[in-house]
Design a protein around this motif. Structure first.
Motif, PDB file in Angstrom:
ATOM      1  N   HIS A   1      -1.443   6.898   5.790  1.00  0.00           N
ATOM      2  CA  HIS A   1      -3.008   6.462   5.264  1.00  0.00           C
ATOM      3  C   HIS A   1      -4.044   7.034   5.247  1.00  0.00           C
ATOM      4  O   HIS A   1      -4.753   7.137   4.492  1.00  0.00           O
TER       5      HIS A   1
ATOM      6  N   LEU B   1       1.420   7.944  -0.875  1.00  0.00           N
ATOM      7  CA  LEU B   1       1.737   9.434  -1.586  1.00  0.00           C
ATOM      8  C   LEU B   1       0.599  10.446  -0.997  1.00  0.00           C
ATOM      9  O   LEU B   1      -0.675  10.392  -0.541  1.00  0.00           O
ATOM     10  N   HIS B   2       1.285  11.647  -0.828  1.00  0.00           N
ATOM     11  CA  HIS B   2       0.776  12.498  -0.228  1.00  0.00           C
ATOM     12  C   HIS B   2       1.884  14.021  -0.378  1.00  0.00           C
ATOM     13  O   HIS B   2       3.112  13.754  -0.748  1.00  0.00           O
ATOM     14  N   VAL B   3       1.447  15.052  -0.916  1.00  0.00           N
ATOM     15  CA  VAL B   3       1.965  16.403  -1.117  1.00  0.00           C
ATOM     16  C   VAL B   3       2.286  16.911   0.875  1.00  0.00           C
ATOM     17  O   VAL B   3       1.174  16.734   1.448  1.00  0.00           O
TER      18      VAL B   3
ATOM     19  N   PHE C   1       0.713  -1.162  -0.230  1.00  0.00           N
ATOM     20  CA  PHE C   1      -0.321  -0.091   0.315  1.00  0.00           C
ATOM     21  C   PHE C   1       0.803   1.165  -0.028  1.00  0.00           C
ATOM     22  O   PHE C   1       1.321   1.581   0.870  1.00  0.00           O
ATOM     23  N   PRO C   2       1.370   1.920  -1.569  1.00  0.00           N
ATOM     24  CA  PRO C   2       2.004   2.732  -1.173  1.00  0.00           C
ATOM     25  C   PRO C   2       1.969   4.162  -0.605  1.00  0.00           C
ATOM     26  O   PRO C   2       0.569   4.321  -0.157  1.00  0.00           O
TER      27      PRO C   2
ATOM     28  N   HIS D   1      -5.588  18.357   5.267  1.00  0.00           N
ATOM     29  CA  HIS D   1      -4.277  18.724   6.144  1.00  0.00           C
ATOM     30  C   HIS D   1      -3.392  18.559   5.006  1.00  0.00           C
ATOM     31  O   HIS D   1      -3.394  16.858   3.784  1.00  0.00           O
TER      32      HIS D   1
ATOM     33  N   LYS E   1      -6.899  12.768   2.490  1.00  0.00           N
ATOM     34  CA  LYS E   1      -6.987  12.662   4.160  1.00  0.00           C
ATOM     35  C   LYS E   1      -6.550  13.060   4.570  1.00  0.00           C
ATOM     36  O   LYS E   1      -6.257  13.912   4.509  1.00  0.00           O
TER      37      LYS E   1
ATOM     38  N   ARG F   1      -9.939   9.712   7.062  1.00  0.00           N
ATOM     39  CA  ARG F   1      -9.631  10.046   5.469  1.00  0.00           C
ATOM     40  C   ARG F   1     -10.858  10.216   4.580  1.00  0.00           C
ATOM     41  O   ARG F   1     -11.745   9.154   4.839  1.00  0.00           O
TER      42      ARG F   1
ATOM     43  N   SER G   1      -9.529  11.067  -3.065  1.00  0.00           N
ATOM     44  CA  SER G   1      -9.830  10.356  -1.233  1.00  0.00           C
ATOM     45  C   SER G   1      -8.865  11.213  -0.824  1.00  0.00           C
ATOM     46  O   SER G   1      -7.900  10.548  -0.378  1.00  0.00           O
TER      47      SER G   1
HETATM   48  N1  LIG Z   1      -4.454  15.429   2.216  1.00  0.00           N
HETATM   49  C1  LIG Z   1      -3.861  14.668   1.067  1.00  0.00           C
HETATM   50  N2  LIG Z   1      -5.028  13.547   0.707  1.00  0.00           N
HETATM   51  C2  LIG Z   1      -4.614  13.101  -0.406  1.00  0.00           C
HETATM   52  C3  LIG Z   1      -3.607  13.613  -0.827  1.00  0.00           C
HETATM   53  C4  LIG Z   1      -2.346  14.366   0.138  1.00  0.00           C
HETATM   54  O1  LIG Z   1      -1.422  14.957  -1.199  1.00  0.00           O
HETATM   55  N3  LIG Z   1      -2.968  14.724   0.710  1.00  0.00           N
HETATM   56  N4  LIG Z   1      -2.590  12.379  -2.048  1.00  0.00           N
HETATM   57  C5  LIG Z   1      -3.615  12.111  -2.703  1.00  0.00           C
HETATM   58  C6  LIG Z   1      -3.459  10.846  -3.622  1.00  0.00           C
HETATM   59  S1  LIG Z   1      -2.484  11.035  -4.686  1.00  0.00           S
HETATM   60  C7  LIG Z   1      -3.557   9.275  -3.447  1.00  0.00           C
HETATM   61  S2  LIG Z   1      -3.048   8.525  -4.715  1.00  0.00           S
HETATM   62  C8  LIG Z   1      -3.885   9.051  -2.454  1.00  0.00           C
HETATM   63  C9  LIG Z   1      -2.671   8.204  -1.523  1.00  0.00           C
HETATM   64  O2  LIG Z   1      -3.927   7.605  -0.920  1.00  0.00           O
HETATM   65  P1  LIG Z   1      -2.903   6.442  -0.015  1.00  0.00           P
HETATM   66  O3  LIG Z   1      -1.092   6.883   0.814  1.00  0.00           O
HETATM   67  O4  LIG Z   1      -2.812   5.729   1.192  1.00  0.00           O
HETATM   68  O5  LIG Z   1      -1.773   5.172  -0.786  1.00  0.00           O
HETATM   69  O6  LIG Z   1      -4.804  10.067  -1.455  1.00  0.00           O
HETATM   70  C10 LIG Z   1      -4.553  11.116  -2.184  1.00  0.00           C
HETATM   71  N5  LIG Z   1      -5.188  11.677  -0.562  1.00  0.00           N
END
Ligand SMILES: Nc1nc2c(c(=O)[nH]1)N[C@H]1C(S)=C(S)[C@@H](COP(=O)(O)O)O[C@H]1N2
Ligand SMILES: [Mo]
Length: 282
Positions: free
Chosen positions: A228, A113-115, A110-111, A196, A246, A233, A244
């Motif tokens: 995650h 990914l977020h900024v 489960f990669p 956030h 977070k 989320r 989706s």
């Molecule tokens: N707050 C927040 N939610 C976010 C993101 C983010 O950058 N910030 N990235 C999104 C992206 S691009 C993806 S693919 C999924 C990744 O969820 P994971 O990290 O649980 O795999 O979260 C999403 N939700």
């Protein structure tokens, strides 16, 4: 000073340069140096675009930057596809290949990914404001959300960076039920969900009110890991993962479509994986 048109042309030139670097590196032994060069070119392109007014041309070039970034990220994610610590592995094979959207491959891990940086939140930090075109603005904490009908769903998760994780079990409350508490006005046609630190994404109201759109606090029966999106989320299984959100902070009802963080940077407004709506113009 450089005009906007000159600046757009400079971005287009950076993208052409990136494609040359990519082509030259393909099949060569030293992709790390090429990756660094590509990342630098794409960063510069993105920085330049952010100085420019929000025109269609800016959006089109932003899509070009995001597409190339996502492809770079897809390569970097390779090590996480086999497995990730703390999360039980997902199946990497399926009986029915029609279950996998085009351009996706299966991941057991489960990669993440977020900024920006994941916040270090406990359950007491959850606060979701439901606002905009509503009759009764709500500010909801986790116990309040958990006192609404709890549902469990099992759904596949598809990320625009080409990985899909099957059979995720999520536990939470339907966003539809949360919206209902706020008595949305009939003219509310869209929602903008924020998380956030400065993340957001747009959904049509009907997409947001689908049966399987949850504010989730558990994954695979365990409290949602912070990385995650824990403690809370959004999960929108029918659309690419960037929808989706977070660490959800706000759900705003609107009478028009307002782009969120990635949509403004060239990701598709809808994001249906089955028709590969990855970027604007797809
Ligand atoms: N707050 C927040 N939610 C976010 C993101 C983010 O950058 N910030 N990235 C999104 C992206 S691009 C993806 S693919 C999924 C990744 O969820 P994971 O990290 O649980 O795999 O979260 C999403 N939700
Ligand atoms: Mo993503």
């Amino acid at each position: 000073m450089e005009s906007d048109d000159e600046s757009l042309a400079a971005v287009a030139a950076l993208l052409r340069r990136a494609d040359e670097v990519h082509k030259a590196a393909a099949g060569r032994a030293e992709p790390a140096a090429a990756r660094e060069t590509l990342a630098r070119l794409l960063d510069e392109a993105r920085e330049r675009l952010e100085q420019l007014p929000r025109t269609d041309e800016r959006l089109r070039l932003s899509a070009g930057v995001s597409r190339r970034w996502a492809d770079l990220d897809a390569a970097a994610l390779e090590p996480m596809l086999a497995a990730t610590p703390d999360v039980p592995p997902a199946p990497r094979t399926v009986d029915d290949p029609a279950r996998i959207p085009p351009g996706q491959r299966l991941t057991a891990g489960f990669p993440v990914l977020h900024v920006g940086r994941a916040p270090d939140w406990g359950p007491g930090d959850v606060s979701v404001t439901v606002t905009g075109l509503v009759g009764r603005r709500q500010v909801l904490d986790l116990p309040t959300l958990q006192a609404i009908d709890t549902v469990d769903i099992v759904r596949d998760f598809h990320c625009v960076t080409h990985w899909s994780r099957l059979d995720n079990r999520w536990t939470g409350v339907r966003l539809r039920d949360v919206l209902a508490l706020a008595d949305p006005r009939p003219e509310a046609s869209h929602v903008l969900v924020s998380g956030h630190p400065a993340y957001s994404t747009n959904l049509t109201r009907s997409a947001a009110e689908a049966d399987d759109v949850l504010l989730a606090w558990a994954h695979e029966g365990q409290p949602l890991p912070g990385a995650h999106g824990g403690p809370l989320r959004l999960v929108v299984p029918a659309l690419y993962g960037w929808k989706s959100v977070k660490w959800v902070t706000e759900v705003r009802l609107l009478d028009r479509d307002v782009r969120g963080y990635w949509e403004e940077r060239g990701y598709h407004d809808v994001g249906d994986p089955w028709s590969e709506q990855r970027y604007q113009g797809d």
